[in-house]
Design an enzyme around this catalytic site. Structure first.
Site, PDB file in Angstrom:
ATOM      1  N   ASP A 184       6.774  90.184 112.710  1.00 23.67           N
ATOM      2  CA  ASP A 184       7.426  89.454 113.809  1.00 23.67           C
ATOM      3  C   ASP A 184       8.250  90.421 114.664  1.00 23.67           C
ATOM      4  O   ASP A 184       9.360  90.776 114.303  1.00 23.67           O
ATOM      5  CB  ASP A 184       8.365  88.381 113.237  1.00 23.67           C
ATOM      6  CG  ASP A 184       7.601  87.219 112.654  1.00 23.67           C
ATOM      7  OD1 ASP A 184       7.879  86.836 111.504  1.00 23.67           O
ATOM      8  OD2 ASP A 184       6.714  86.700 113.355  1.00 23.67           O
ATOM      9  N   ASP A 195       2.593  79.279 111.881  1.00 23.32           N
ATOM     10  CA  ASP A 195       3.729  80.132 111.541  1.00 23.32           C
ATOM     11  C   ASP A 195       5.030  79.389 111.806  1.00 23.32           C
ATOM     12  O   ASP A 195       5.318  79.014 112.939  1.00 23.32           O
ATOM     13  CB  ASP A 195       3.666  81.405 112.406  1.00 23.32           C
ATOM     14  CG  ASP A 195       4.871  82.306 112.223  1.00 23.32           C
ATOM     15  OD1 ASP A 195       4.967  83.306 112.939  1.00 23.32           O
ATOM     16  OD2 ASP A 195       5.726  81.986 111.362  1.00 23.32           O
TER      17      ASP A 195
HETATM   18  C1  DX5 Z   1       9.748  82.724 113.864  1.00 22.25           C
HETATM   19  C2  DX5 Z   1       9.100  83.611 112.831  1.00 22.25           C
HETATM   20  C3  DX5 Z   1       9.094  82.880 111.517  1.00 22.25           C
HETATM   21  C4  DX5 Z   1       8.596  83.694 110.366  1.00 22.25           C
HETATM   22  C5  DX5 Z   1       8.275  82.777 109.203  1.00 22.25           C
HETATM   23  O1  DX5 Z   1       9.775  83.378 115.072  1.00 22.25           O
HETATM   24  O2  DX5 Z   1       7.785  83.911 113.234  1.00 22.25           O
HETATM   25  O3  DX5 Z   1       8.247  81.762 111.700  1.00 22.25           O
HETATM   26  O4  DX5 Z   1       7.443  84.363 110.725  1.00 22.25           O
HETATM   27  O5  DX5 Z   1       9.476  82.200 108.813  1.00 22.25           O
HETATM   28  P1  DX5 Z   1       9.546  81.029 107.716  1.00 22.25           P
HETATM   29  O6  DX5 Z   1       8.281  81.065 106.909  1.00 22.25           O
HETATM   30  O7  DX5 Z   1      10.762  81.385 106.900  1.00 22.25           O
HETATM   31  O8  DX5 Z   1       9.685  79.777 108.506  1.00 22.25           O
END
Ligand code: DX5
Length: 224
Positions: free
Chosen positions: A40, A180
């Protein structure tokens, strides 16, 4: 209804890892059965958070053979392509809302250039953007990422309204549909039934005591 029974790709999101032990964490999820590593990248403008860039990606590139799946939550991805490709990124997903890619012709050329470089091109939409915005580029991407939270931070709750978006784009996109944000075994089941074939998960993997069990639970839920 699932349109196809592709094997599900599990991609732990590095954002949720212990950044004081990054190399160990990456090796641990690889050994625990992860397929790809999701990266990310955030610039503090496109999203209200700053994460990491090519220098961190280059550092962890050395410790794993997993494909690197970068999501550029930045306004000007077109300015950093060389840096991310040099750092070892294999898949590169950008946002249709990014300032530098607003012109459809610029975006289409960008995606095609990625493919020419041997990088898997992907496109993503924020929750408020209709997935229809990606339809004109369907032939230029291999991955379509439906954000199931507002991008910027891990640990948020899954937005159930996004399930319909997954179902909608599965009608006209036969490639990888990734989700995601707030992905747990419970939400992975919903996403999988709607047609998702890739799960990005931070909290439900890196914040669990047993990475292998966490990854297996997500894989099983998405295929159920
Ligand atoms: C948001 C990020 C999150 C991350 C995953 O911008 O992209 O979504 O990847 O986070 P969790 O799995 O903790 O929601």
């Amino acid at each position: 209804m699932r349109m196809s029974r592709h094997p599900v790709v599990i991609a732990p999101s590095l954002l949720a890892a212990d950044f004081g032990r990054l190399a160990e964490e990456v090796k641990a999820v690889e050994q625990a059965g992860a397929d790809w590593l999701h990266l990310d990248v955030m610039d503090g403008h496109f999203v209200p958070n700053i994460s990491f860039g090519p220098v961190v990606i280059e550092a962890v590139r050395k410790v794993t053979r997993m494909p690197f799946d970068a999501q550029l939550m930045i306004e000007h991805p077109e300015q950093y392509t060389d840096a991310f490709v040099k750092a070892g990124v294999n898949h590169l997903t950008v946002h249709v809302e990014a300032e530098g890619l607003r012109d459809p012709n610029v975006l289409r050329k960008y995606l095609r250039d990625l493919r020419k470089r041997g990088v898997m091109p992907g496109l993503s939409v924020k929750p408020a953007t209709p997935v229809e915005a990606l339809r004109p580029f369907v032939d230029d991407i291999d991955q379509l990422l439906v954000m199931t939270v507002e991008p910027g931070f891990g640990g948020q709750a899954f937005l159930p309204a996004m399930v319909e978006k997954i179902r909608e784009c599965r009608q006209w996109f036969t490639g990888i549909i990734s989700v995601d944000g707030g992905i747990t075994p419970q939400t992975a089941k919903l996403a999988g039934q709607a047609g998702a074939t890739m799960l990005v998960a931070g909290t439900s993997i890196f914040r669990q005591p047993d990475y292998r069990a966490a990854i297996a639970a997500l894989r099983a839920a998405a295929a159920s």
